[in-house]
Motif scaffolding. Structure first.
Motif, PDB file in Angstrom:
ATOM      1  N   THR A 176       0.846  -1.185   0.000  1.00  0.00           N
ATOM      2  CA  THR A 176       0.000   0.000   0.000  1.00  0.00           C
ATOM      3  C   THR A 176       0.882   1.234   0.000  1.00  0.00           C
ATOM      4  N   GLU A 179      -2.774   6.067  -1.954  1.00  0.00           N
ATOM      5  CA  GLU A 179      -4.086   5.510  -2.272  1.00  0.00           C
ATOM      6  C   GLU A 179      -3.995   4.267  -3.137  1.00  0.00           C
ATOM      7  N   ASN A 180      -2.789   3.811  -3.438  1.00  0.00           N
ATOM      8  CA  ASN A 180      -2.612   2.620  -4.267  1.00  0.00           C
ATOM      9  C   ASN A 180      -2.464   1.391  -3.377  1.00  0.00           C
ATOM     10  N   THR A 203      -5.320  -5.119  -8.282  1.00  0.00           N
ATOM     11  CA  THR A 203      -5.491  -3.785  -7.710  1.00  0.00           C
ATOM     12  C   THR A 203      -6.833  -3.234  -8.159  1.00  0.00           C
ATOM     13  N   GLN A 205      -9.007   0.676  -8.815  1.00  0.00           N
ATOM     14  CA  GLN A 205      -9.051   2.132  -8.894  1.00  0.00           C
ATOM     15  C   GLN A 205     -10.520   2.522  -8.933  1.00  0.00           C
ATOM     16  N   LYS A 217       5.812  -0.243 -11.928  1.00  0.00           N
ATOM     17  CA  LYS A 217       5.509   1.011 -11.261  1.00  0.00           C
ATOM     18  C   LYS A 217       6.667   1.970 -11.499  1.00  0.00           C
ATOM     19  N   SER A 220       5.149   7.195  -8.065  1.00  0.00           N
ATOM     20  CA  SER A 220       4.118   6.961  -7.055  1.00  0.00           C
ATOM     21  C   SER A 220       2.708   7.001  -7.619  1.00  0.00           C
ATOM     22  N   ASN A 221       2.505   7.484  -8.849  1.00  0.00           N
ATOM     23  CA  ASN A 221       1.164   7.636  -9.406  1.00  0.00           C
ATOM     24  C   ASN A 221       0.940   6.886 -10.704  1.00  0.00           C
ATOM     25  N   THR A 222       1.994   6.374 -11.357  1.00  0.00           N
ATOM     26  CA  THR A 222       1.856   5.793 -12.688  1.00  0.00           C
ATOM     27  C   THR A 222       2.297   4.338 -12.669  1.00  0.00           C
ATOM     28  N   ASN A 251      -2.930   7.142 -11.188  1.00  0.00           N
ATOM     29  CA  ASN A 251      -3.710   7.026  -9.970  1.00  0.00           C
ATOM     30  C   ASN A 251      -4.778   8.110  -9.863  1.00  0.00           C
ATOM     31  N   GLN A 252      -6.037   7.668  -9.678  1.00  0.00           N
ATOM     32  CA  GLN A 252      -7.189   8.537  -9.455  1.00  0.00           C
ATOM     33  C   GLN A 252      -7.406   9.550 -10.560  1.00  0.00           C
TER      34      GLN A 252
END
Length: 916
Positions: A176, A179-180, A203, A205, A217, A220-222, A251-252
């Motif tokens: 974790t 938010e991932n 996972t 979303q 990964k 942190s977001n892609t 992410n999000q």
């Protein structure tokens, strides 16, 4: 035979040197289980751990490889990236902290780790291996896995799950980060670069669940994925999914895929799309609204609901939807909602219909243009205490409801009304002001009445003779209370088929009333409550009409004069009231007692006749017969004055209530009593005028209210005339009581509603229904307009079905009648009634059947009937609706995902047959 060895300086000096060095390095080591200052070999720091709080000896684990050469660590915490070596099988919690980075290969932040089984620390390789339900935390990264390898030199963490003998995953590694959340068979993660590789990853979303064979990964977001399967079904083996070889997830924000194809139950469907774009952002976003197909016999093929949703700012949004038909008809809806927390909320809806029936040139061709205006607004009382502003506007053309498709309730709604109100209460003062505007229309007669502006000012009861500083007991005159209420009304009317703005002012009516009540509060006289009162009333009237008999034309000629006119009335009275209770007790019965409460009321009152000056006598036929009429009693006035009768008599009435007390058993088995209201109120009111020479007894008003067992809501009212009629249907001064009859019921209304609902199958799930009926819907954008509410129900049938409730049935009955006697002695009864039956039951936890019917008791015909069948398919839902009776007969079949993300991915078939 070898001779003696030659002396070697190198050989004899090296061994003692090594031995001496060993002694220096191990001089603090003790051969026991006591750890005063154990051997510490840190990777990045040199600190001594604290003594253990407790120790525990554990039996060897024969199911794992030989770990006699590696220390067992039950619970270890490393905050600096170092290794701790414990030489016995004990539980030690050690924490190392430092404020400066000592080594280049140290981490940027502390690493906290735990292991239920053991930990192996490899000092030369700078690695830590954790076994058994491990937990590792580094900055905002949390990892749980059966086995974790922490490589400080490479700043790489490797987490491995466990599998059974068949290669199926038993426990996955879970990581974790913000938010991932990822669940994988294997995870490799670099702390410094925040990059990693995961294998067989799961996972989600928002509402999308993703499974990828390989995921990379990059920050942190892609995340980039290969061999991805994404769906909205939350099962490990989903009912449906979309397959794509390449997928990118931000992410999000958004997910983008290459060529993809769907699959159902693991079976691929040979339908490929070149790419996929899936928004993952939370909250409101502007975008297109997908339509659905519909086919009607009189308007042709059509697209319904195509439109666009636009966010204007943080407080206002707008939705535009359109219906387009092949015969040339169309419908456009513009809905805007606005909301400011703790201030106000509301919605505005403008709708236009251009309905074309059949082709142009066809003998049955018809074209109509209709409109709808709806507005709802409510303020939060916390914004301005004492001030409220509310609006509920629902005005339309007379035929607007008739042309709505697949909307049974609206097709039969012939009455519409609106109200806008503003009120202000002066805090700490007895004053209040209300301003209002009202509207009502009848779609059958097409008459529209608008009343605005209406004003009302009220002064609550004040005591003008009360002393500011009371000393001793209050005098009787200090209890005299005076109040005031005044109303001003303006009204105009028109027909929507003959609207003319120039003639609108000719229909304008206005009027006002004033009421000043004076009351005196007296102490009770034994069981009696005595209330003396005086009141004065006045009406402002805009016109008067006088009639004269025209012998030439044998008709009445009317002359109307507009101006300012007044009418007055005054009354004095003395009222008495009390309460009487009676209880009937039962023995050896579940019913303990029945209690009857009687509240009789009796009053003396006198009202002088102040209306003699505007009551006149006129001849109305050739025979010279005359009648009395009021010059204010015409259609040009809102108020028509007061009665031309001097009243001096009594008023009386009786109110009753009935309760029952029964034995009940609590969940714990204890006995207790429970009260049940059988009848909330029933009784009558009437009066007797001693000053009249005939018809002294007033009509009896009967009523009954009950919410029996909290299941049946009953409300009944009726008028009972105590006088007889002759053969010509005229009242005669003969009381029916003297002939053994109670009288004649001339009017009555009855409303009854009840519902029976079972308990949920699963109490923990509660009520799964988003909105079952209008009373349970809280969204103001739906409550504002019935049309949009019904449209929303049709587009989202899954939200109105509760599979957790086995059955739910209800009946709503409304009846009204009036009886009149004609001149030939016949009785004519005008009867209106309607019954609404609605219910649903779940044959199984996955199948639900619901039906709704309207029955007209006057014509004895079934006005409308609709049947719906719903099937819960876990992540999908099927809804079938059929309406074979009514102005519009239709059937519709819809199969759609439950997820709001894929709400436009639906299969719909709708056919409509009109009887306009």
């Amino acid at each position: 035979m070898n001779g003696p060895d030659k002396f070697s300086l190198k050989k004899h000096v090296t061994a003692p040197a090594i031995f001496a060095l060993f002694c220096v390095l191990t001089w603090t080591v003790r051969a026991s289980d006591i750890h005063p200052s154990g051997f510490i070999a840190p990777l990045t720091a040199d600190t001594v751990p604290k003594k253990p709080r407790n120790t525990r000896t554990n039996p060897p684990d024969t199911s794992r490889p030989d770990t006699s050469r590696r220390p067992a660590l039950r619970n270890s915490t490393d905050t600096s990236g170092r290794d701790s070596l414990i030489t016995s099988d004990t539980t030690i919690l050690s924490t190392d902290t430092f404020s400066l980075r000592i080594s280049k290969d140290s981490f940027a932040a502390p690493v906290t780790y735990e292991a239920e089984d053991s930990a192996v620390i490899l000092v030369p390789e700078k690695k830590v291996i954790l076994y058994g339900n491990t937990k590792t935390k580094y900055q905002d990264v949390n990892l749980q896995a059966p086995v974790v390898i922490l490589d400080q030199k490479a700043s790489v963490l490797t987490a491995v799950g466990t599998k059974d003998s068949l290669g199926e995953s038993l426990v996955r590694a879970v990581m974790t980060e913000k938010e991932n959340k990822f669940q994988s068979d294997t995870i490799r993660y670099n702390f410094k670069t925040q990059r990693g590789l995961t294998y067989n990853t799961f996972t989600n979303q928002n509402e999308i669940f993703i499974n990828a064979g390989l995921a990379k990964k990059v920050d942190s977001n892609t995340v980039f994925m290969k061999g991805a399967r994404f769906t909205t079904c939350d099962l490990d083996d989903p009912h449906f999914a979309f397959r794509a070889n390449k997928l990118k997830v931000i992410n999000q924000k958004v997910a983008v895929s290459g060529p993809m194809h769907p699959e159902f139950e693991g079976v691929p469907v040979p339908v490929y799309l070149p790419f996929g774009f899936y928004p993952l952002t939370r909250g409101r976003k502007s975008g297109m609204l997908a339509p659905q197909f519909v086919a009607t016999d009189q308007q042709g093929l059509g697209l319904q609901g195509i439109g666009y949703y636009k966010i204007l700012n943080d407080y206002i949004d707008a939705t535009f939807r359109a219906d387009i038909y092949s015969y040339g008809g169309w419908k456009g809806d513009l809905t805007s909602t606005y909301r400011k927390r703790y201030r106000y909320t509301g919605t505005v809806n403008l709708s236009f219909q251009n309905t074309k029936i059949n082709f142009k040139g066809d003998p049955d061709f018809r074209s109509d243009r209709t409109f709808l205006i709806a507005w709802s607004h409510s303020t939060d009382q916390r914004a301005r205490p004492g001030v409220t502003f509310n609006a509920s506007v629902n005005a339309s053309s007379a035929k607007y409801n008739q042309y709505l498709t697949t909307n049974t309730l609206r097709n039969f709604q012939n009455k519409q009304q609106s109200s806008i109100s503003y009120s202000k209460n002066w805090i700490g003062k007895p004053f209040s002001l209300q301003l209002a505007a009202n509207h009502n229309q009848d779609n059958i007669t097409r008459l529209i009445n608008v009343s605005l502006p209406n004003a009302s000012f009220t002064v609550n009861q004040i005591f003008p003779f009360q002393r500011k500083e009371a000393l001793g007991a209050a005098r009787w005159y200090e209890k005299i209370g005076v109040g005031y209420s005044g109303q001003l009304q303006n009204q105009f009317s028109f027909y929507d088929s003959a609207f003319n703005a120039k003639r609108l002012l000719d229909t304008l009516l206005w009027g006002a009333t004033h009421n000043i009540p004076i009351a005196l509060s007296l102490p009770p006289v034994g069981p009696l409550i005595v209330t003396p009162s005086i009141s004065y009333q006045q009406q402002w009237i805009m016109s008067r009409t006088e009639y004269t008999w025209n012998p030439v034309t044998d008709t009445l000629d009317a002359v109307t004069t507009k101006g300012f006119h007044t009418a007055h009335q005054m009354s004095v009275g003395l009222g008495f009231g009390t309460n009487v209770f009676g209880t009937f007790n039962f023995k050896r019965s579940k019913i303990l007692a029945i209690r009857h409460a009687v509240r009789p009321s009796f009053s003396f009152s006198y009202s002088p006749n102040l209306a003699k000056n505007y009551y006149k006598t006129v001849q109305y036929n050739r025979a010279g017969e005359k009648r009395v009429y009021s010059v204010y009693q015409n259609n040009s006035n809102i108020y028509s004055g007061y009665s031309n009768v001097e009243f001096g008599g009594i008023g009386f009435g009786v109110d009753n209530s009935l309760e029952m007390k029964v034995r009940a058993t609590t969940d714990s088995g204890a006995a207790e009593s429970k009260k049940i209201r059988l009848i909330d109120g029933f009784g009558f009111t009437s009066g007797y005028n001693f000053l009249l020479d005939s018809f002294q007894l007033n009509t009896f008003s009967l009523y009954l209210r009950s919410s029996l067992f909290d299941k049946v809501n009953l409300n009944f009212t009726a008028d009972l005339d105590p006088y007889e009629v002759n053969n010509f249907g005229r009242r005669v001064n003969t009381v029916s009581f003297g002939r053994g009859r109670l009288g004649r019921v001339t009017r009555g209304n009855l409303s009854l509603s009840t519902s029976f609902r079972s308990k949920p199958r699963d109490e923990s799930q509660g009520d799964q229904t988003v909105a079952v009926d209008q009373n349970r819907i809280t969204d103001p954008t739906l409550l504002a307009d019935q049309s949009r509410l019904q449209d929303y129900m049709r587009r989202n049938p899954r939200e109105f079905v509760n599979f957790n409730i086995p059955y739910d049935f209800g009946v709503d009955l409304a009846m009204g009648f009036s009886r009149n006697w004609t001149e030939d002695g016949k009785v004519v009864t005008d009867f209106n009634s309607s019954v609404n039956l609605h219910g649903s039951f779940s044959l199984t936890p996955k199948w639900n059947f619901s039906a709704q019917a309207f029955y007209d008791l006057k014509t004895k015909t079934l006005g409308a009937f609709a049947l719906s069948i719903n099937r819960d398919m876990h992540c999908w839902q099927m809804a079938i609706s059929v309406s074979p009776i009514g102005l519009q007969r239709f059937f519709t079949i819809t199969i759609s995902p439950k997820s709001s993300l894929l709400q436009n991915l639906r299969v719909n078939r709708t056919r409509v047959f009109n009887d306009f």
